[in-house]
Design a protein around this motif. Structure first.
Motif, PDB file in Angstrom:
ATOM      1  N   ARG A  22       0.817  -1.213   0.000  1.00 24.34           N
ATOM      2  CA  ARG A  22       0.000   0.000   0.000  1.00 24.34           C
ATOM      3  C   ARG A  22       0.853   1.266   0.000  1.00 24.34           C
ATOM      4  NH1 ARG A  22      -1.423   2.874   4.262  1.00 24.34           N
ATOM      5  NH2 ARG A  22      -0.791   1.189   5.655  1.00 24.34           N
ATOM      6  N   VAL A  23       1.890   1.294   0.822  1.00 26.43           N
ATOM      7  CA  VAL A  23       2.704   2.513   0.967  1.00 26.43           C
ATOM      8  C   VAL A  23       3.887   2.520   0.004  1.00 26.43           C
ATOM      9  CG1 VAL A  23       4.078   3.900   2.573  1.00 26.43           C
ATOM     10  CG2 VAL A  23       2.020   2.707   3.382  1.00 26.43           C
ATOM     11  N   ARG A  24       4.559   1.375  -0.097  1.00 26.13           N
ATOM     12  CA  ARG A  24       5.752   1.300  -0.948  1.00 26.13           C
ATOM     13  C   ARG A  24       5.435   0.860  -2.373  1.00 26.13           C
ATOM     14  NH1 ARG A  24      10.243   3.952   1.059  1.00 26.13           N
ATOM     15  NH2 ARG A  24       9.686   4.325   3.252  1.00 26.13           N
ATOM     16  N   GLU A  25       4.192   0.497  -2.608  1.00 32.56           N
ATOM     17  CA  GLU A  25       3.692   0.155  -3.937  1.00 32.56           C
ATOM     18  C   GLU A  25       4.451  -1.008  -4.589  1.00 32.56           C
ATOM     19  OE1 GLU A  25       3.719   3.865  -6.085  1.00 32.56           O
ATOM     20  OE2 GLU A  25       1.827   4.498  -5.179  1.00 32.56           O
ATOM     21  N   LEU A  26       4.839  -1.975  -3.782  1.00 32.84           N
ATOM     22  CA  LEU A  26       5.418  -3.204  -4.317  1.00 32.84           C
ATOM     23  C   LEU A  26       4.306  -4.202  -4.594  1.00 32.84           C
ATOM     24  CD1 LEU A  26       8.533  -3.913  -2.038  1.00 32.84           C
ATOM     25  CD2 LEU A  26       8.473  -2.722  -4.228  1.00 32.84           C
ATOM     26  N   THR A  27       4.557  -5.115  -5.487  1.00 33.59           N
ATOM     27  CA  THR A  27       3.620  -6.225  -5.662  1.00 33.59           C
ATOM     28  C   THR A  27       3.812  -7.182  -4.488  1.00 33.59           C
ATOM     29  OG1 THR A  27       5.180  -7.598  -6.896  1.00 33.59           O
ATOM     30  CG2 THR A  27       3.825  -6.034  -8.162  1.00 33.59           C
ATOM     31  N   ARG A  28       2.843  -8.042  -4.281  1.00 31.82           N
ATOM     32  CA  ARG A  28       2.963  -9.037  -3.207  1.00 31.82           C
ATOM     33  C   ARG A  28       4.194  -9.923  -3.445  1.00 31.82           C
ATOM     34  NH1 ARG A  28      -0.378 -11.546   0.619  1.00 31.82           N
ATOM     35  NH2 ARG A  28       0.037 -13.776   0.956  1.00 31.82           N
ATOM     36  N   ALA A  29       4.416 -10.311  -4.693  1.00 38.33           N
ATOM     37  CA  ALA A  29       5.561 -11.164  -5.024  1.00 38.33           C
ATOM     38  C   ALA A  29       6.874 -10.448  -4.727  1.00 38.33           C
ATOM     39  CB  ALA A  29       5.505 -11.581  -6.487  1.00 38.33           C
ATOM     40  N   ASP A  30       6.949  -9.156  -5.056  1.00 39.75           N
ATOM     41  CA  ASP A  30       8.179  -8.396  -4.801  1.00 39.75           C
ATOM     42  C   ASP A  30       8.410  -8.223  -3.298  1.00 39.75           C
ATOM     43  OD1 ASP A  30       8.818  -8.134  -7.456  1.00 39.75           O
ATOM     44  OD2 ASP A  30       7.929  -6.135  -7.671  1.00 39.75           O
ATOM     45  N   ALA A  31       7.333  -8.018  -2.542  1.00 39.88           N
ATOM     46  CA  ALA A  31       7.464  -7.871  -1.087  1.00 39.88           C
ATOM     47  C   ALA A  31       7.966  -9.163  -0.460  1.00 39.88           C
ATOM     48  CB  ALA A  31       6.119  -7.474  -0.479  1.00 39.88           C
ATOM     49  N   ILE A  32       7.475 -10.293  -0.947  1.00 39.51           N
ATOM     50  CA  ILE A  32       7.917 -11.592  -0.448  1.00 39.51           C
ATOM     51  C   ILE A  32       9.376 -11.837  -0.828  1.00 39.51           C
ATOM     52  CG2 ILE A  32       7.587 -14.091  -0.628  1.00 39.51           C
ATOM     53  CD1 ILE A  32       4.576 -13.492  -1.065  1.00 39.51           C
ATOM     54  N   ALA A  33       9.744 -11.457  -2.047  1.00 40.96           N
ATOM     55  CA  ALA A  33      11.139 -11.611  -2.486  1.00 40.96           C
ATOM     56  C   ALA A  33      12.068 -10.762  -1.634  1.00 40.96           C
ATOM     57  CB  ALA A  33      11.266 -11.228  -3.964  1.00 40.96           C
ATOM     58  N   LEU A  34      11.670  -9.522  -1.341  1.00 40.53           N
ATOM     59  CA  LEU A  34      12.474  -8.645  -0.490  1.00 40.53           C
ATOM     60  C   LEU A  34      12.616  -9.231   0.908  1.00 40.53           C
ATOM     61  CD1 LEU A  34      13.945  -5.976   0.087  1.00 40.53           C
ATOM     62  CD2 LEU A  34      11.702  -4.957   0.610  1.00 40.53           C
ATOM     63  N   LEU A  35      11.532  -9.762   1.444  1.00 39.41           N
ATOM     64  CA  LEU A  35      11.564 -10.388   2.764  1.00 39.41           C
ATOM     65  C   LEU A  35      12.575 -11.534   2.791  1.00 39.41           C
ATOM     66  CD1 LEU A  35      10.022 -10.503   5.570  1.00 39.41           C
ATOM     67  CD2 LEU A  35       8.671 -12.341   4.548  1.00 39.41           C
ATOM     68  N   THR A  36      12.561 -12.345   1.753  1.00 38.08           N
ATOM     69  CA  THR A  36      13.441 -13.512   1.678  1.00 38.08           C
ATOM     70  C   THR A  36      14.904 -13.103   1.551  1.00 38.08           C
ATOM     71  OG1 THR A  36      11.653 -14.718   0.586  1.00 38.08           O
ATOM     72  CG2 THR A  36      13.863 -15.679   0.486  1.00 38.08           C
ATOM     73  N   HIS A  37      15.199 -12.203   0.627  1.00 37.41           N
ATOM     74  CA  HIS A  37      16.577 -11.781   0.400  1.00 37.41           C
ATOM     75  C   HIS A  37      17.127 -11.026   1.615  1.00 37.41           C
ATOM     76  CE1 HIS A  37      17.275 -12.676  -3.983  1.00 37.41           C
ATOM     77  NE2 HIS A  37      15.986 -12.951  -3.860  1.00 37.41           N
ATOM     78  N   SER A  38      16.302 -10.256   2.279  1.00 32.95           N
ATOM     79  CA  SER A  38      16.744  -9.543   3.484  1.00 32.95           C
ATOM     80  C   SER A  38      17.055 -10.524   4.605  1.00 32.95           C
ATOM     81  CB  SER A  38      15.671  -8.548   3.926  1.00 32.95           C
ATOM     82  OG  SER A  38      15.452  -7.556   2.945  1.00 32.95           O
ATOM     83  N   ALA A  39      16.254 -11.582   4.696  1.00 34.50           N
ATOM     84  CA  ALA A  39      16.494 -12.607   5.723  1.00 34.50           C
ATOM     85  C   ALA A  39      17.836 -13.291   5.490  1.00 34.50           C
ATOM     86  CB  ALA A  39      15.364 -13.634   5.718  1.00 34.50           C
ATOM     87  N   VAL A  40      18.164 -13.535   4.225  1.00 37.00           N
ATOM     88  CA  VAL A  40      19.457 -14.144   3.894  1.00 37.00           C
ATOM     89  C   VAL A  40      20.588 -13.194   4.282  1.00 37.00           C
ATOM     90  CG1 VAL A  40      20.936 -14.967   2.019  1.00 37.00           C
ATOM     91  CG2 VAL A  40      18.503 -15.594   2.068  1.00 37.00           C
ATOM     92  N   LYS A  41      20.432 -11.905   3.998  1.00 38.92           N
ATOM     93  CA  LYS A  41      21.451 -10.913   4.348  1.00 38.92           C
ATOM     94  C   LYS A  41      21.639 -10.803   5.852  1.00 38.92           C
ATOM     95  CE  LYS A  41      21.856  -7.005   2.276  1.00 38.92           C
ATOM     96  NZ  LYS A  41      21.571  -5.667   1.696  1.00 38.92           N
TER      97      LYS A  41
END
Length: 234
Positions: A22-41
């Protein structure tokens, strides 16, 4: 009450996804991808492949919400400048920050207040082996330990049996009872206890174990019943 606010483990993921979409205007898939990659980092996850949308939809419903997802979600939103809105969100932020080993000295105001709550409960939870050893002669050392962790970790002045039952229960079906009590800033009542017992037959076993454990704790001087039925632990 800090640990009760953490019962609804799907909540921080829904907050994260809503904010990112809603605020950052990411798709659900992109938000999930960001969550995953950030967790790895952050070193919380090794697999770079994001979980499927259907998998995330089951989190908190038919499967547990993984810790890496909760910690990472709140870490991301903090980094983006989002201020937690509800007490539940603050509690999960504190949990996330404590799990990351955040320095209390770097926070002030409400941030510091909730991080201190998180660290207090974390310290008590990490003492569970010591508690179990102390109560090894009891009929149920694990339940006795959980009672003390719940009481001291939440920094309570007193507690009652219904609150202990709902505090130690793991079934998600009692979440409406928890939300109602927390929204009204009250201890749980006997009516809440009866409602919880009707939700899941496994609650009867836990209820008996708590009652027996409190009696044993009282016998050795760790618990004192007050005249109004509340209990103080030392």
């Amino acid at each position: 009450m800090y640990s009760l606010l953490l019962k609804d483990r799907e909540y921080p993921i829904s907050v994260y996804l809503s904010y990112m979409m809603r605020v950052r205007e990411l798709t659900r898939a992109d938000a999930i991808a960001l969550l995953t990659h950030s967790a790895v980092k952050l070193g919380l996850r090794k697999n770079l492949t994001p979980p499927g949308s259907n998998t995330i939809a089951r989190w908190g419903r038919t499967t547990d919400v993984p810790q890496w997802a909760i910690v990472t979600a709140l870490s991301i939103t903090e980094g983006l400048g989002k201020i937690p809105f509800t007490d539940k969100e603050w509690a999960f932020w504190g949990y996330s920050a404590a799990e990351r080993g955040a320095d209390i000295g770097q926070y002030s105001g409400k941030w510091r207040e909730w991080l201190e709550k998180a660290y207090r409960f974390k310290r008590e939870h990490e003492s569970r082996t010591e508690y179990r050893t102390r109560f090894k002669s009891f009929s149920n050392p694990d339940i006795s330990s959980k009672i003390l962790i719940f009481y001291k970790g939440n920094n309570l002045d007193f507690v009652n049996i219904p609150t202990l039952l709902i505090g130690l229960a793991t079934t998600r079906e009692i979440q409406p009872l928890i939300d109602n009590a927390l929204n009204n800033n009250k201890l749980f009542t006997e009516a809440d206890r009866q409602a919880a017992l009707e939700v899941d037959t496994a609650m009867f076993k836990l209820d008996c174990e708590i009652a027996d454990s409190v009696k044993e704790l009282e016998k050795v001087g760790f618990a004192t019943y007050l005249c109004n039925g509340n209990i103080v632990f030392t």
